[in-house]
Design a protein around this motif. Sequence first.
Motif, PDB file in Angstrom:
ATOM      1  N   MET A   1      35.440  20.555   1.617  1.00  0.00           N
ATOM      2  CA  MET A   1      34.491  21.346   0.825  1.00  0.00           C
ATOM      3  C   MET A   1      33.292  21.727   1.695  1.00  0.00           C
ATOM      4  SD  MET A   1      34.253  19.502  -2.910  1.00  0.00           S
ATOM      5  CE  MET A   1      33.420  18.051  -2.264  1.00  0.00           C
ATOM      6  N   ARG A   2      32.842  22.946   1.545  1.00  0.00           N
ATOM      7  CA  ARG A   2      31.603  23.385   2.175  1.00  0.00           C
ATOM      8  C   ARG A   2      30.558  23.519   1.073  1.00  0.00           C
ATOM      9  NH1 ARG A   2      30.233  29.064   5.257  1.00  0.00           N
ATOM     10  NH2 ARG A   2      28.169  28.447   6.045  1.00  0.00           N
ATOM     11  N   ILE A   3      29.454  22.798   1.252  1.00  0.00           N
ATOM     12  CA  ILE A   3      28.432  22.703   0.226  1.00  0.00           C
ATOM     13  C   ILE A   3      27.130  23.329   0.713  1.00  0.00           C
ATOM     14  CG2 ILE A   3      27.107  21.139  -1.252  1.00  0.00           C
ATOM     15  CD1 ILE A   3      30.108  21.106  -1.808  1.00  0.00           C
ATOM     16  N   LEU A   4      26.504  24.145  -0.124  1.00  0.00           N
ATOM     17  CA  LEU A   4      25.151  24.620   0.115  1.00  0.00           C
ATOM     18  C   LEU A   4      24.195  23.666  -0.593  1.00  0.00           C
ATOM     19  CD1 LEU A   4      23.074  26.668   1.125  1.00  0.00           C
ATOM     20  CD2 LEU A   4      23.491  28.003  -0.971  1.00  0.00           C
ATOM     21  N   LEU A   5      23.383  22.949   0.171  1.00  0.00           N
ATOM     22  CA  LEU A   5      22.437  21.976  -0.366  1.00  0.00           C
ATOM     23  C   LEU A   5      21.035  22.539  -0.228  1.00  0.00           C
ATOM     24  CD1 LEU A   5      21.519  19.203  -1.407  1.00  0.00           C
ATOM     25  CD2 LEU A   5      21.815  18.322   0.929  1.00  0.00           C
ATOM     26  N   VAL A   6      20.379  22.778  -1.363  1.00  0.00           N
ATOM     27  CA  VAL A   6      19.042  23.358  -1.380  1.00  0.00           C
ATOM     28  C   VAL A   6      18.078  22.300  -1.911  1.00  0.00           C
ATOM     29  CG1 VAL A   6      17.651  25.347  -2.045  1.00  0.00           C
ATOM     30  CG2 VAL A   6      20.152  25.562  -1.930  1.00  0.00           C
ATOM     31  N   GLU A   7      17.366  21.648  -0.997  1.00  0.00           N
ATOM     32  CA  GLU A   7      16.484  20.537  -1.350  1.00  0.00           C
ATOM     33  C   GLU A   7      15.315  20.515  -0.360  1.00  0.00           C
ATOM     34  OE1 GLU A   7      14.383  18.012  -2.650  1.00  0.00           O
ATOM     35  OE2 GLU A   7      16.245  17.836  -3.823  1.00  0.00           O
ATOM     36  N   ASP A   8      14.084  20.582  -0.872  1.00  0.00           N
ATOM     37  CA  ASP A   8      12.928  20.660   0.023  1.00  0.00           C
ATOM     38  C   ASP A   8      12.301  19.309   0.337  1.00  0.00           C
ATOM     39  OD1 ASP A   8      11.958  20.468  -2.653  1.00  0.00           O
ATOM     40  OD2 ASP A   8      10.015  21.240  -2.006  1.00  0.00           O
ATOM     41  N   ASP A   9      12.746  18.237  -0.287  1.00  0.00           N
ATOM     42  CA  ASP A   9      12.212  16.920   0.035  1.00  0.00           C
ATOM     43  C   ASP A   9      12.672  16.541   1.448  1.00  0.00           C
ATOM     44  OD1 ASP A   9      12.223  13.947   0.304  1.00  0.00           O
ATOM     45  OD2 ASP A   9      11.437  14.018  -1.737  1.00  0.00           O
ATOM     46  N   PRO A  10      11.731  16.276   2.382  1.00  0.00           N
ATOM     47  CA  PRO A  10      12.105  16.046   3.781  1.00  0.00           C
ATOM     48  C   PRO A  10      12.888  14.767   4.016  1.00  0.00           C
ATOM     49  CG  PRO A  10       9.768  15.607   3.451  1.00  0.00           C
ATOM     50  CD  PRO A  10      10.273  16.223   2.181  1.00  0.00           C
ATOM     51  N   ASP A  11      12.834  13.841   3.077  1.00  0.00           N
ATOM     52  CA  ASP A  11      13.617  12.609   3.199  1.00  0.00           C
ATOM     53  C   ASP A  11      14.918  12.695   2.423  1.00  0.00           C
ATOM     54  OD1 ASP A  11      11.667  11.271   4.797  1.00  0.00           O
ATOM     55  OD2 ASP A  11      10.494  10.876   2.988  1.00  0.00           O
ATOM     56  N   LEU A  12      14.839  13.190   1.178  1.00  0.00           N
ATOM     57  CA  LEU A  12      16.016  13.209   0.315  1.00  0.00           C
ATOM     58  C   LEU A  12      17.063  14.199   0.798  1.00  0.00           C
ATOM     59  CD1 LEU A  12      17.389  12.190  -2.238  1.00  0.00           C
ATOM     60  CD2 LEU A  12      16.169  13.963  -3.535  1.00  0.00           C
ATOM     61  N   GLY A  13      16.640  15.389   1.211  1.00  0.00           N
ATOM     62  CA  GLY A  13      17.603  16.403   1.637  1.00  0.00           C
ATOM     63  C   GLY A  13      18.511  15.915   2.758  1.00  0.00           C
ATOM     64  N   PRO A  14      17.953  15.446   3.880  1.00  0.00           N
ATOM     65  CA  PRO A  14      18.810  14.932   4.958  1.00  0.00           C
ATOM     66  C   PRO A  14      19.654  13.732   4.531  1.00  0.00           C
ATOM     67  CG  PRO A  14      16.622  15.429   5.806  1.00  0.00           C
ATOM     68  CD  PRO A  14      16.536  15.558   4.310  1.00  0.00           C
ATOM     69  N   ALA A  15      19.120  12.881   3.649  1.00  0.00           N
ATOM     70  CA  ALA A  15      19.886  11.712   3.191  1.00  0.00           C
ATOM     71  C   ALA A  15      21.108  12.153   2.391  1.00  0.00           C
ATOM     72  CB  ALA A  15      18.998  10.801   2.344  1.00  0.00           C
ATOM     73  N   ILE A  16      20.936  13.137   1.507  1.00  0.00           N
ATOM     74  CA  ILE A  16      22.077  13.659   0.746  1.00  0.00           C
ATOM     75  C   ILE A  16      23.085  14.302   1.683  1.00  0.00           C
ATOM     76  CG2 ILE A  16      22.814  15.321  -1.002  1.00  0.00           C
ATOM     77  CD1 ILE A  16      20.100  14.967  -2.344  1.00  0.00           C
ATOM     78  N   ALA A  17      22.595  15.086   2.652  1.00  0.00           N
ATOM     79  CA  ALA A  17      23.498  15.759   3.589  1.00  0.00           C
ATOM     80  C   ALA A  17      24.322  14.748   4.368  1.00  0.00           C
ATOM     81  CB  ALA A  17      22.694  16.648   4.540  1.00  0.00           C
ATOM     82  N   ARG A  18      23.686  13.677   4.836  1.00  0.00           N
ATOM     83  CA  ARG A  18      24.430  12.657   5.583  1.00  0.00           C
ATOM     84  C   ARG A  18      25.491  12.006   4.705  1.00  0.00           C
ATOM     85  NH1 ARG A  18      19.225  11.407   7.521  1.00  0.00           N
ATOM     86  NH2 ARG A  18      19.019   9.725   5.987  1.00  0.00           N
ATOM     87  N   ALA A  19      25.133  11.714   3.461  1.00  0.00           N
ATOM     88  CA  ALA A  19      26.077  11.060   2.555  1.00  0.00           C
ATOM     89  C   ALA A  19      27.264  11.975   2.250  1.00  0.00           C
ATOM     90  CB  ALA A  19      25.376  10.650   1.264  1.00  0.00           C
ATOM     91  N   LEU A  20      27.017  13.257   2.036  1.00  0.00           N
ATOM     92  CA  LEU A  20      28.113  14.187   1.754  1.00  0.00           C
ATOM     93  C   LEU A  20      28.998  14.388   2.979  1.00  0.00           C
ATOM     94  CD1 LEU A  20      26.300  16.895  -0.423  1.00  0.00           C
ATOM     95  CD2 LEU A  20      27.924  15.160  -1.190  1.00  0.00           C
ATOM     96  N   ARG A  21      28.375  14.425   4.152  1.00  0.00           N
ATOM     97  CA  ARG A  21      29.183  14.552   5.374  1.00  0.00           C
ATOM     98  C   ARG A  21      30.051  13.326   5.580  1.00  0.00           C
ATOM     99  NH1 ARG A  21      23.912  17.004   8.026  1.00  0.00           N
ATOM    100  NH2 ARG A  21      24.347  19.240   7.767  1.00  0.00           N
ATOM    101  N   ALA A  22      29.542  12.156   5.183  1.00  0.00           N
ATOM    102  CA  ALA A  22      30.345  10.937   5.279  1.00  0.00           C
ATOM    103  C   ALA A  22      31.559  10.995   4.367  1.00  0.00           C
ATOM    104  CB  ALA A  22      29.493   9.717   4.935  1.00  0.00           C
ATOM    105  N   GLU A  23      31.507  11.863   3.337  1.00  0.00           N
ATOM    106  CA  GLU A  23      32.632  12.092   2.435  1.00  0.00           C
ATOM    107  C   GLU A  23      33.436  13.317   2.852  1.00  0.00           C
ATOM    108  OE1 GLU A  23      33.637  10.157  -0.040  1.00  0.00           O
ATOM    109  OE2 GLU A  23      32.053   8.715   0.403  1.00  0.00           O
ATOM    110  N   HIS A  24      33.301  13.721   4.117  1.00  0.00           N
ATOM    111  CA  HIS A  24      34.078  14.795   4.753  1.00  0.00           C
ATOM    112  C   HIS A  24      33.608  16.206   4.393  1.00  0.00           C
ATOM    113  CE1 HIS A  24      36.505  11.574   6.037  1.00  0.00           C
ATOM    114  NE2 HIS A  24      37.323  11.496   4.995  1.00  0.00           N
TER     115      HIS A  24
END
Length: 219
Positions: A1-24
């Motif tokens: 899956m390719r996901i567009l993640l729109v999140e301006d929180d400088p901590d939460l956005g990268p954390a979500i991205a890392r977690a989703l990438r860990a799920e491929h």
Amino acid sequence: MRILLVEDDPDLGPAIARALRAEHCAVDLIASGIDAQHLGDTERYDAAVLDLGLPDREGAAVLRGWRDAGRTLPVLILTARDGWSDKVAGFKAGADDFLTKPFRIEELTMRLRALVRRAAGHGATRLTCGPLAFESQTGVFELDGLPLRLTALEWRVLSALMLAKEVVIERLDLMERVYEGDADVDSNSLEVIIGRLRKKVGATLIETVRGRGYRLTGA
């Protein structure tokens, strides 16, 4: 899956991205509503995770713009606002699902997989094609009942083919679903991934349709 993640929180956005990438998942992370509007209009995504409280354009306005332009990608709204009126506004703008912060990343991932599965026209969570099975809620592939070990790129390609089984996915379309927007992609990389998958699932399951792309077939 390719996901567009729109999140301006400088901590939460990268954390979500890392977690989703860990799920491929392939993830394009941006913090701007204006940029989100443009990417949603011009790029191919399987789903979007959209924060409502963006600094330059409200998430609901971005979503309305996508829907008014005929964009049908599944959208999950992610927000700290937990009032019913905010949920109503999000759904009226065209949201498919709604998740309130704080949340568990496992729930976000499962909701996204369900949105993508339903958008592809599948009601059941377990999909099959010949000896190949896909548990869409857990992301696990099985061949003849045994779990398959796949790299992230192999998983993205095979899941896209499984969700569209018996339908040809054009080569460019498949590449857009597999790679993140800033990826440096070799022109032959998709063919290499297809070749590795054929060694794992069998050469006959993945069919090359000359001049077009690939199809997963159990026939």
